[in-house]
Design a protein around this motif. Sequence first.
Motif, PDB file in Angstrom:
ATOM      1  N   ALA A   1       7.526  -2.690  -8.573  1.00 45.48           N
ATOM      2  CA  ALA A   1       8.656  -2.002  -9.209  1.00 45.48           C
ATOM      3  C   ALA A   1       9.803  -1.820  -8.215  1.00 45.48           C
ATOM      4  O   ALA A   1      10.979  -1.932  -8.581  1.00 45.48           O
ATOM      5  CB  ALA A   1       8.207  -0.655  -9.763  1.00 45.48           C
ATOM      6  N   TYR A   2       9.469  -1.561  -6.952  1.00 46.49           N
ATOM      7  CA  TYR A   2      10.524  -1.410  -5.947  1.00 46.49           C
ATOM      8  C   TYR A   2      11.230  -2.748  -5.699  1.00 46.49           C
ATOM      9  O   TYR A   2      12.450  -2.795  -5.582  1.00 46.49           O
ATOM     10  CB  TYR A   2       9.967  -0.828  -4.639  1.00 46.49           C
ATOM     11  N   ARG A   3      10.459  -3.831  -5.646  1.00 50.07           N
ATOM     12  CA  ARG A   3      11.061  -5.165  -5.494  1.00 50.07           C
ATOM     13  C   ARG A   3      12.065  -5.418  -6.619  1.00 50.07           C
ATOM     14  O   ARG A   3      13.153  -5.934  -6.392  1.00 50.07           O
ATOM     15  CB  ARG A   3       9.984  -6.254  -5.533  1.00 50.07           C
ATOM     16  N   GLN A   4      11.673  -5.064  -7.826  1.00 43.65           N
ATOM     17  CA  GLN A   4      12.551  -5.254  -8.983  1.00 43.65           C
ATOM     18  C   GLN A   4      13.815  -4.399  -8.840  1.00 43.65           C
ATOM     19  O   GLN A   4      14.921  -4.858  -9.131  1.00 43.65           O
ATOM     20  CB  GLN A   4      11.795  -4.892 -10.255  1.00 43.65           C
ATOM     21  N   LEU A   5      13.656  -3.170  -8.367  1.00 41.11           N
ATOM     22  CA  LEU A   5      14.793  -2.265  -8.186  1.00 41.11           C
ATOM     23  C   LEU A   5      15.844  -2.856  -7.250  1.00 41.11           C
ATOM     24  O   LEU A   5      17.039  -2.773  -7.518  1.00 41.11           O
ATOM     25  CB  LEU A   5      14.310  -0.912  -7.641  1.00 41.11           C
ATOM     26  N   ILE A   6      15.389  -3.461  -6.161  1.00 43.91           N
ATOM     27  CA  ILE A   6      16.343  -3.978  -5.171  1.00 43.91           C
ATOM     28  C   ILE A   6      16.692  -5.449  -5.403  1.00 43.91           C
ATOM     29  O   ILE A   6      17.424  -6.049  -4.619  1.00 43.91           O
ATOM     30  CB  ILE A   6      15.849  -3.755  -3.723  1.00 43.91           C
ATOM     31  N   GLY A   7      16.146  -6.017  -6.465  1.00 46.50           N
ATOM     32  CA  GLY A   7      16.495  -7.393  -6.813  1.00 46.50           C
ATOM     33  C   GLY A   7      15.821  -8.450  -5.974  1.00 46.50           C
ATOM     34  O   GLY A   7      16.352  -9.537  -5.777  1.00 46.50           O
ATOM     35  N   GLU A   8      14.632  -8.149  -5.467  1.00 44.84           N
ATOM     36  CA  GLU A   8      13.880  -9.120  -4.656  1.00 44.84           C
ATOM     37  C   GLU A   8      13.041 -10.011  -5.546  1.00 44.84           C
ATOM     38  O   GLU A   8      12.406  -9.584  -6.454  1.00 44.84           O
ATOM     39  CB  GLU A   8      12.953  -8.384  -3.683  1.00 44.84           C
TER      40      GLU A   8
ATOM     41  N   ASP B   1       0.801  -1.229   0.000  1.00 42.89           N
ATOM     42  CA  ASP B   1       0.000   0.000   0.000  1.00 42.89           C
ATOM     43  C   ASP B   1       0.835   1.282   0.000  1.00 42.89           C
ATOM     44  O   ASP B   1       0.294   2.373   0.130  1.00 42.89           O
ATOM     45  CB  ASP B   1      -0.955   0.009   1.194  1.00 42.89           C
ATOM     46  N   LEU B   2       2.142   1.160  -0.168  1.00 44.91           N
ATOM     47  CA  LEU B   2       3.018   2.330  -0.155  1.00 44.91           C
ATOM     48  C   LEU B   2       3.581   2.588  -1.545  1.00 44.91           C
ATOM     49  O   LEU B   2       3.539   1.733  -2.413  1.00 44.91           O
ATOM     50  CB  LEU B   2       4.182   2.109   0.823  1.00 44.91           C
ATOM     51  N   ARG B   3       4.132   3.785  -1.719  1.00 46.64           N
ATOM     52  CA  ARG B   3       4.883   4.136  -2.925  1.00 46.64           C
ATOM     53  C   ARG B   3       6.341   4.284  -2.516  1.00 46.64           C
ATOM     54  O   ARG B   3       6.645   4.595  -1.358  1.00 46.64           O
ATOM     55  CB  ARG B   3       4.363   5.442  -3.535  1.00 46.64           C
ATOM     56  N   TYR B   4       7.244   4.101  -3.470  1.00 51.50           N
ATOM     57  CA  TYR B   4       8.671   4.050  -3.169  1.00 51.50           C
ATOM     58  C   TYR B   4       9.476   4.908  -4.136  1.00 51.50           C
ATOM     59  O   TYR B   4       9.038   5.177  -5.250  1.00 51.50           O
ATOM     60  CB  TYR B   4       9.166   2.596  -3.260  1.00 51.50           C
TER      61      TYR B   4
ATOM     62  N   ALA C   1      -0.789  13.996  -7.792  1.00 54.27           N
ATOM     63  CA  ALA C   1      -0.476  13.198  -8.983  1.00 54.27           C
ATOM     64  C   ALA C   1       0.990  12.759  -8.980  1.00 54.27           C
ATOM     65  O   ALA C   1       1.329  11.721  -9.552  1.00 54.27           O
ATOM     66  CB  ALA C   1      -0.793  13.988 -10.245  1.00 54.27           C
ATOM     67  N   GLU C   2       1.853  13.532  -8.319  1.00 57.08           N
ATOM     68  CA  GLU C   2       3.270  13.156  -8.225  1.00 57.08           C
ATOM     69  C   GLU C   2       3.447  11.831  -7.488  1.00 57.08           C
ATOM     70  O   GLU C   2       4.364  11.074  -7.784  1.00 57.08           O
ATOM     71  CB  GLU C   2       4.069  14.232  -7.477  1.00 57.08           C
ATOM     72  N   VAL C   3       2.573  11.573  -6.529  1.00 58.20           N
ATOM     73  CA  VAL C   3       2.672  10.335  -5.743  1.00 58.20           C
ATOM     74  C   VAL C   3       2.476   9.126  -6.654  1.00 58.20           C
ATOM     75  O   VAL C   3       3.175   8.121  -6.533  1.00 58.20           O
ATOM     76  CB  VAL C   3       1.649  10.329  -4.584  1.00 58.20           C
ATOM     77  N   GLU C   4       1.547   9.241  -7.587  1.00 58.93           N
ATOM     78  CA  GLU C   4       1.268   8.132  -8.503  1.00 58.93           C
ATOM     79  C   GLU C   4       2.457   7.808  -9.399  1.00 58.93           C
ATOM     80  O   GLU C   4       2.572   6.696  -9.902  1.00 58.93           O
ATOM     81  CB  GLU C   4       0.030   8.442  -9.353  1.00 58.93           C
ATOM     82  N   ALA C   5       3.345   8.770  -9.599  1.00 62.51           N
ATOM     83  CA  ALA C   5       4.518   8.553 -10.450  1.00 62.51           C
ATOM     84  C   ALA C   5       5.630   7.784  -9.723  1.00 62.51           C
ATOM     85  O   ALA C   5       6.584   7.330 -10.361  1.00 62.51           O
ATOM     86  CB  ALA C   5       5.050   9.887 -10.953  1.00 62.51           C
ATOM     87  N   LEU C   6       5.503   7.630  -8.410  1.00 60.16           N
ATOM     88  CA  LEU C   6       6.506   6.880  -7.651  1.00 60.16           C
ATOM     89  C   LEU C   6       6.363   5.386  -7.925  1.00 60.16           C
ATOM     90  O   LEU C   6       5.360   4.928  -8.473  1.00 60.16           O
ATOM     91  CB  LEU C   6       6.346   7.167  -6.154  1.00 60.16           C
ATOM     92  N   LEU C   7       7.359   4.625  -7.527  1.00 63.23           N
ATOM     93  CA  LEU C   7       7.348   3.177  -7.745  1.00 63.23           C
ATOM     94  C   LEU C   7       6.292   2.495  -6.882  1.00 63.23           C
ATOM     95  O   LEU C   7       6.112   2.857  -5.716  1.00 63.23           O
ATOM     96  CB  LEU C   7       8.713   2.585  -7.382  1.00 63.23           C
ATOM     97  N   ASP C   8       5.617   1.500  -7.446  1.00 69.61           N
ATOM     98  CA  ASP C   8       4.745   0.666  -6.623  1.00 69.61           C
ATOM     99  C   ASP C   8       5.604  -0.454  -6.026  1.00 69.61           C
ATOM    100  O   ASP C   8       6.809  -0.550  -6.294  1.00 69.61           O
ATOM    101  CB  ASP C   8       3.549   0.140  -7.416  1.00 69.61           C
ATOM    102  N   ALA C   9       4.996  -1.298  -5.208  1.00 73.33           N
ATOM    103  CA  ALA C   9       5.757  -2.342  -4.511  1.00 73.33           C
ATOM    104  C   ALA C   9       6.463  -3.285  -5.484  1.00 73.33           C
ATOM    105  O   ALA C   9       7.625  -3.653  -5.273  1.00 73.33           O
ATOM    106  CB  ALA C   9       4.842  -3.118  -3.569  1.00 73.33           C
TER     107      ALA C   9
END
Length: 125
Positions: free
Chosen positions: A118-125, A6-9, A108-116
């Motif tokens: 995309a963040y998992r992919q960023l950190i290699g999870e 439920d968070l943005r990253y 609207a800027e919040v929506e442009a942040l990473l979802d969970a």
Amino acid sequence: MTIPEDLRYTKDHEWMKLLDDGTALVGITDFAQSELGDIVFVELKADGTTLKTHESFGTVEAVKTVADLFAPVAGEIVASNPELASAEVVNQDPYNAWLIKMKVANPAEVEALLDAAAYRQLIGE
């Protein structure tokens, strides 16, 4: 590693939770706190400070390093978490140990942040 859905990253490892009143809580991710190690001090800009997107709003000091904290979106700091007097709460529960509460200038800027995912992919999870 915990990554709430439920968070943005951000790519800088901050998380943001948009609240119903147009404000948002901002903190650092579980990944960030684990990379930093034992957090000993958090220094934040004052309430009322206006921030641009990606502007530093403070620093987090760990035993071996100091890291800048960056605003995920533009807005104004309206509160700092009083529990941060004991900085170790960030290590213990990074998603409840929010750092600042901010009034978001453009939701609207919040929506442009990473979802969970995309963040998992960023950190290699």
